[in-house]
Write an enzyme that holds these catalytic residues in place. Structure first.
Site, PDB file in Angstrom:
ATOM      1  N   ARG A  74     -22.628   5.842  67.186  1.00 16.30           N
ATOM      2  CA  ARG A  74     -21.357   6.574  67.117  1.00 16.30           C
ATOM      3  C   ARG A  74     -20.508   5.953  66.005  1.00 16.30           C
ATOM      4  O   ARG A  74     -20.244   4.749  66.032  1.00 16.30           O
ATOM      5  CB  ARG A  74     -20.619   6.469  68.463  1.00 16.30           C
ATOM      6  N   HIS A 118     -10.541   8.656  64.319  1.00 17.34           N
ATOM      7  CA  HIS A 118     -10.391   7.323  64.927  1.00 17.34           C
ATOM      8  C   HIS A 118      -9.226   6.641  64.202  1.00 17.34           C
ATOM      9  O   HIS A 118      -9.372   5.580  63.607  1.00 17.34           O
ATOM     10  CB  HIS A 118     -11.698   6.537  64.829  1.00 17.34           C
ATOM     11  N   GLU A 163      -9.500   8.266  71.831  1.00 14.86           N
ATOM     12  CA  GLU A 163      -8.390   7.651  72.547  1.00 14.86           C
ATOM     13  C   GLU A 163      -7.020   8.153  72.124  1.00 14.86           C
ATOM     14  O   GLU A 163      -6.211   7.395  71.553  1.00 14.86           O
ATOM     15  CB  GLU A 163      -8.452   6.127  72.374  1.00 14.86           C
ATOM     16  N   ASN A 291     -14.125   5.645  77.083  1.00 16.54           N
ATOM     17  CA  ASN A 291     -14.108   4.250  76.665  1.00 16.54           C
ATOM     18  C   ASN A 291     -13.520   3.458  77.814  1.00 16.54           C
ATOM     19  O   ASN A 291     -12.411   3.741  78.261  1.00 16.54           O
ATOM     20  CB  ASN A 291     -13.231   4.043  75.430  1.00 16.54           C
ATOM     21  N   TYR A 293     -12.619  -0.394  79.301  1.00 20.01           N
ATOM     22  CA  TYR A 293     -12.479  -1.838  79.076  1.00 20.01           C
ATOM     23  C   TYR A 293     -11.991  -2.601  80.309  1.00 20.01           C
ATOM     24  O   TYR A 293     -12.513  -3.648  80.626  1.00 20.01           O
ATOM     25  CB  TYR A 293     -11.581  -2.112  77.865  1.00 20.01           C
ATOM     26  N   GLU A 358     -17.587   3.830  74.489  1.00 21.96           N
ATOM     27  CA  GLU A 358     -17.277   2.441  74.126  1.00 21.96           C
ATOM     28  C   GLU A 358     -17.201   1.600  75.380  1.00 21.96           C
ATOM     29  O   GLU A 358     -16.595   2.016  76.376  1.00 21.96           O
ATOM     30  CB  GLU A 358     -15.900   2.285  73.447  1.00 21.96           C
TER      31      GLU A 358
HETATM   32  C1  FCB Z   1     -10.718   0.684  71.535  1.00 21.69           C
HETATM   33  C2  FCB Z   1     -10.864   1.274  70.153  1.00 21.69           C
HETATM   34  C3  FCB Z   1     -11.842   0.554  69.275  1.00 21.69           C
HETATM   35  C4  FCB Z   1     -11.797  -0.940  69.466  1.00 21.69           C
HETATM   36  C5  FCB Z   1     -11.862  -1.302  70.932  1.00 21.69           C
HETATM   37  C6  FCB Z   1     -11.856  -2.774  71.207  1.00 21.69           C
HETATM   38  O1  FCB Z   1      -9.461   0.977  72.033  1.00 21.69           O
HETATM   39  O2  FCB Z   1     -11.243   2.618  70.226  1.00 21.69           O
HETATM   40  O3  FCB Z   1     -11.609   0.952  67.954  1.00 21.69           O
HETATM   41  O4  FCB Z   1     -10.695  -1.462  68.837  1.00 21.69           O
HETATM   42  O5  FCB Z   1     -10.797  -0.698  71.619  1.00 21.69           O
END
Ligand code: FCB
Length: 452
Positions: A74, A118, A163, A291, A293, A358
């Protein structure tokens, strides 16, 4: 623990974070060029001028992916390479670069997934209001159709936006990302115009009538109350409104979440919705990109004044639990949040193909005396998140793939080069690439399509 057949395993990157070559082949200026060159905005004054020099090292980076056995990649297209001023005819040299990239992937049997936006908005559009202006949505659809016309025969997966919460709130609401505005009204307007841009771009791409899969990527964070208190639960609900439902509801239900909208309306702000916008925004998606985290743990913060702190305008404050393991970003490690979010999409929104577009973590990586980069924290992070994704599959989620963030260490936005997310180490001064232990571990996972 096996994953479904044809599960799409790979890695992800974004143009401004890796390409460099910011003044080459007719590329225009983006808001991130301007922002990173503004003193005090990015740690150490780092910029993406050189980054991983990927623009000049394309073949080497493609070989790296293929040696490691990755099946998908990607990447994002830099809008200012295609339309240096954000409108008008395509810059052929810009398109040529992405054509070389796509052909290089094809030769190595790696499936391309394109992200159209992006975060590198052409500065010329920001000068006319950026995402707070409705015109930017139209310009985005025009840009999307140029790239689509050039590459739709070769590329099967298309993501309009990466995002939109981050683009709108970090960029226009908090001011910690480009373009650096600090105003909730601007962030709400940006949110609406990003989503509208998504809808208009979908329409243009869909009208081609091919079999490609078209979607959008959201950063989703479950929001929990930090303590067993009603006020915290209400604050967590407001955060869930802004971080998750502000995007999921218009995309899947064709309306903005009423609780959040009335919260802002009471403060004199409203998203600039016109007739017909929500129908455009809510047209069917072929897939959703997520995405993931971490989770938010929220406290009510009645005395907060709107600032650069996330959710301060919601009188809410995210805290990181003391006991949590933390990444080099200070983010808590919470794999269960991934299962939770994936299952929530299925239960509350739609049974739809999902890709984790992500997931990964920052580690304080270094080259050790043996010349290796032994990132065992990243391996254990990825393993626990793969397991969390698998649990969601067992609970009926149609998860189709997983793109690890990131292929290479790269320019981590406001953190510059200080935070390393790659599974391949980049020694920036020499541009040497060194696959970390996690890269080799990941290639074994892919070879087995699962874990023992
Ligand atoms: C996300 C972003 C990516 C990267 C990661 C750690 O929010 O999409 O570009 O910075 O975090």
């Amino acid at each position: 623990m096996k994953f479904p057949e044809d599960f799409l395993w790979g890695t992800a990157t974004a143009a401004y974070q890796i390409e460099g070559a910011v003044r080459e082949d007719g590329r225009g200026t983006s808001i991130w060029d301007t922002f990173s060159h503004t003193p005090g905005k990015v740690r150490h004054g780092d910029t993406g001028d050189i980054a991983c020099d990927h623009y000049h090292r394309l073949d080497e980076d493609l070989d790296l992916m293929s040696d490691l056995g990755f099946r998908a990649y990607r990447f994002s297209v830099a809008w200012p390479r295609i339309q240096p001023e954000g409108s008008g005819p395509a810059n052929q040299k810009g398109l040529d670069f992405y054509r070389r990239l796509v052909e290089g992937l094809e030769q190595r049997s790696i499936k391309p997934m394109i992200t159209l936006y992006h975060w590198d908005l052409p500065q010329a559009l920001e000068d006319r209001g950026g995402w707070t202006s409705r015109e930017t949505s139209e310009r985005f659809a025009e840009y999307a159709s140029i790239v689509y016309e050039a590459l739709s025969a070769e590329v099967g997966f298309w993501i309009t936006l990466n995002e939109p919460w981050v683009a709108a709130w970090m960029g226009y609401g908090l001011g910690v990302h480009a373009p650096g505005r600090n105003d909730s009204a601007a962030a709400l307007a940006a949110t609406h115009h990003l989503l509208l841009g998504h809808g208009l771009a979908m329409e243009r791409m869909r009208s081609v009538g091919d079999e490609n899969q078209l979607g959008v990527t959201l950063n989703l964070h479950p929001a929990h109350s930090a303590r067993d208190r009603d006020a915290d639960r209400e604050a967590a609900r407001r955060v869930d409104g802004q971080a998750n439902r502000l995007y999921l509801d218009p995309l899947f239900r064709g309306k903005y979440p009423e609780d959040l909208v009335s919260y802002y309306r009471e403060r004199g702000i409203e998203p600039p919705v016109q007739d017909g916008d929500l129908e455009k925004i809510s047209q069917p998606l072929d897939f959703l990109g997520i995405n993931y985290y971490f989770r938010h743990h929220i406290r009510d913060a009645p005395d907060e004044t709107p600032s650069q702190a996330p959710f301060s305008d919601l009188l809410a404050r995210p805290i990181v639990p003391h006991a949590a393991e933390k990444t080099a970003m200070g983010w808590p490690v919470e794999p269960d949040g991934l299962t939770e979010m994936l299952v929530r999409i299925k239960d509350e929104y739609a049974y739809i193909p999902i890709y984790v577009t992500e997931n990964g973590r920052a580690v304080d990586d270094y080259i050790d005396p043996e010349g290796d980069v032994n990132d065992e924290e990243r391996i254990s992070y990825l393993e626990s998140h793969f397991r969390a994704a698998h649990r969601a599959i067992e609970r009926g989620v149609d998860l189709r793939g997983y793109l690890v963030w990131s292929l290479l260490d790269n320019f981590e936005w406001a953190e510059g080069y200080s935070k390393r997310f790659g599974i391949v180490f980049v020694e920036y001064g020499t541009q040497r690439r060194i696959p970390k232990s996690s890269a080799r571990w990941y290639s074994e996972i892919i070879r087995h399509n699962g874990l023992d």
